[in-house]
Write an enzyme that holds these catalytic residues in place. Structure first.
Site, PDB file in Angstrom:
ATOM      1  N   ILE A 156       0.833  -1.201   0.000  1.00 28.20           N
ATOM      2  CA  ILE A 156       0.000   0.000   0.000  1.00 28.20           C
ATOM      3  C   ILE A 156       0.867   1.250   0.000  1.00 28.20           C
ATOM      4  CG2 ILE A 156      -1.717   1.324   1.294  1.00 28.20           C
ATOM      5  CD1 ILE A 156      -2.891  -1.320   2.268  1.00 28.20           C
ATOM      6  N   THR A 233      -4.187   6.387   6.932  1.00 26.58           N
ATOM      7  CA  THR A 233      -5.159   5.409   6.422  1.00 26.58           C
ATOM      8  C   THR A 233      -4.748   3.999   6.838  1.00 26.58           C
ATOM      9  OG1 THR A 233      -3.938   5.310   4.328  1.00 26.58           O
ATOM     10  CG2 THR A 233      -5.820   6.818   4.428  1.00 26.58           C
ATOM     11  N   ALA A 234      -3.878   3.902   7.846  1.00 28.27           N
ATOM     12  CA  ALA A 234      -3.341   2.601   8.261  1.00 28.27           C
ATOM     13  C   ALA A 234      -4.125   2.057   9.459  1.00 28.27           C
ATOM     14  CB  ALA A 234      -1.854   2.736   8.581  1.00 28.27           C
ATOM     15  N   ARG A 235      -3.697   2.411  10.673  1.00 30.11           N
ATOM     16  CA  ARG A 235      -4.377   2.012  11.900  1.00 30.11           C
ATOM     17  C   ARG A 235      -4.338   3.182  12.870  1.00 30.11           C
ATOM     18  NH1 ARG A 235      -6.339  -1.407   9.431  1.00 30.11           N
ATOM     19  NH2 ARG A 235      -6.501  -3.643   9.841  1.00 30.11           N
ATOM     20  N   GLU A 264     -13.358   1.611  16.271  1.00 32.26           N
ATOM     21  CA  GLU A 264     -14.133   1.645  15.042  1.00 32.26           C
ATOM     22  C   GLU A 264     -15.324   2.595  15.209  1.00 32.26           C
ATOM     23  OE1 GLU A 264     -13.587   0.126  11.979  1.00 32.26           O
ATOM     24  OE2 GLU A 264     -11.630  -0.227  12.893  1.00 32.26           O
ATOM     25  N   HIS A 284     -13.286   5.154   8.354  1.00 30.96           N
ATOM     26  CA  HIS A 284     -12.607   3.896   8.046  1.00 30.96           C
ATOM     27  C   HIS A 284     -13.173   3.270   6.770  1.00 30.96           C
ATOM     28  CE1 HIS A 284     -10.627  -0.054   9.678  1.00 30.96           C
ATOM     29  NE2 HIS A 284     -10.078   0.403   8.558  1.00 30.96           N
ATOM     30  N   ALA A 286     -11.189   3.585   3.680  1.00 32.07           N
ATOM     31  CA  ALA A 286     -10.142   3.566   2.664  1.00 32.07           C
ATOM     32  C   ALA A 286     -10.196   2.301   1.812  1.00 32.07           C
ATOM     33  CB  ALA A 286      -8.764   3.712   3.307  1.00 32.07           C
TER      34      ALA A 286
END
Length: 318
Positions: A156, A233-235, A264, A284, A286
């Site tokens: 990514i 856009t990862a965690r 979340e 969330h 992406a």
């Protein structure tokens, strides 16, 4: 064997039936739950007697692992597997597979979209033009010529780097392992502190694990330029998000584009990033495109079939 898909995969029932036929043609049983649940007790019940469970990004309760002696494979239709208790699975010799690669393009495109929104004021402009007392346009910036720091140069991260390269950005990167493909993009690998200091745009693409939790700390954020922006856009837990909100509100950095949080969605009303200045937030999403969902389903069902045929694929190394 009994295979259970515990939650929808954002594809049609017809597609589920088509892809699950490869399982039933091998003589195995397939059960599909078409309604999502986050209730741990319900997930335990759904998992009962399954040899293979297929899940997406819903947190998978450790009780579902501990109470099912038949379980052999947790097939995660997602890239990250931090929502599964890996140690419990390992202790019971349960394999975990993932669907890495399905959303590389989707995530990279959203990262780029967040930058474009922050640089060109797209959301601001859409809101401003609709007001009777129009306050005027926002003068923006161009990506061309900017230094973009890519933290994590896996698939990514590399896809994101390619998009920035196409816009004319200069690339620097930080990753445990240097990639020849990144160097072909003329990316310069540097230490994380150097990347934080030099970058105009920082885009995060590392998995969540003990070594990356909180890696973008208050101290790291303090190294950034005042006119720099951070994209995640990862965690969510990779970043100290309270410190990020403070840096934004105090003008220590100019903006952030955030798709992932410490939990979340829905996000609690008192979550500090919700009230931070110059921040574009997305819930969330992406990974969530039509094309990515189709790729994800294919990989996930292929993982199940491969396991049933005695040749497990995409197994997470632990």
């Amino acid at each position: 064997m009994l295979v259970k898909l515990l939650e929808p995969l954002n594809i049609s029932r017809k597609q589920v039936e088509k892809r699950s036929k490869a399982i039933t043609d091998l003589g195995h049983e397939f059960v599909y739950y078409d309604e999502k649940t986050t209730d741990p007790d319900e997930l335990v019940e759904r998992s009962k007697d399954a040899d293979i469970v297929m899940i997406a990004n819903t947190p998978y309760p450790v009780e579902a692992i501990d109470q099912n002696e038949k379980l052999k494979l947790i097939n995660v239709a997602f890239t990250g597997v931090d929502h599964v208790e890996i140690s419990s699975a390992k202790n019971q010799d349960i394999l975990i597979s993932n669907a890495a690669g399905y959303a590389d393009q989707a995530v990279a495109e959203l990262a780029m979209g967040l930058v474009l929104d922050l640089y060109r004021g797209i959301t601001y402009g859409n809101q401003a033009i609709r007001q009777v007392d129009f306050s005027g346009p926002l003068q923006g910036k161009e990506i061309k010529g900017k230094i973009v720091g890519i933290v994590g140069t896996g698939k990514i991260g590399l896809m994101t780097a390619k998009l920035f390269k196409a816009f004319g950005a200069h690339l620097i990167g930080n990753s445990p392992h240097e990639k020849s493909e990144a160097k072909e993009l003329e990316m310069e690998y540097v230490e994380l502190d150097d990347l934080m200091k030099r970058s105009d745009i920082i885009s995060l693409h590392v998995p969540l694990q003990p070594s990356t939790r909180g890696m973008i700390s208050a101290e790291k954020l303090a190294l950034m330029k005042e006119d720099a922006i951070l994209i995640n856009t990862a965690r969510g837990p990779i970043v100290d998000n309270d410190a990020l909100a403070e840096a934004l509100n105090q003008g220590k950095i100019v903006g952030a584009g955030i798709d992932v949080f410490d939990m979340e969605p829905p996000i609690p009303a008192d979550y500090k990033l919700l009230h931070a200045k110059n921040t574009i937030l997305t819930p969330h999403v992406a990974f969530l495109t039509d094309e990515a969902m189709e790729r994800r389903a294919k990989i996930a069902f292929d993982n199940t079939v491969a396991f049933l045929e005695g040749d497990p694929t995409n197994i997470i190394k632990r």
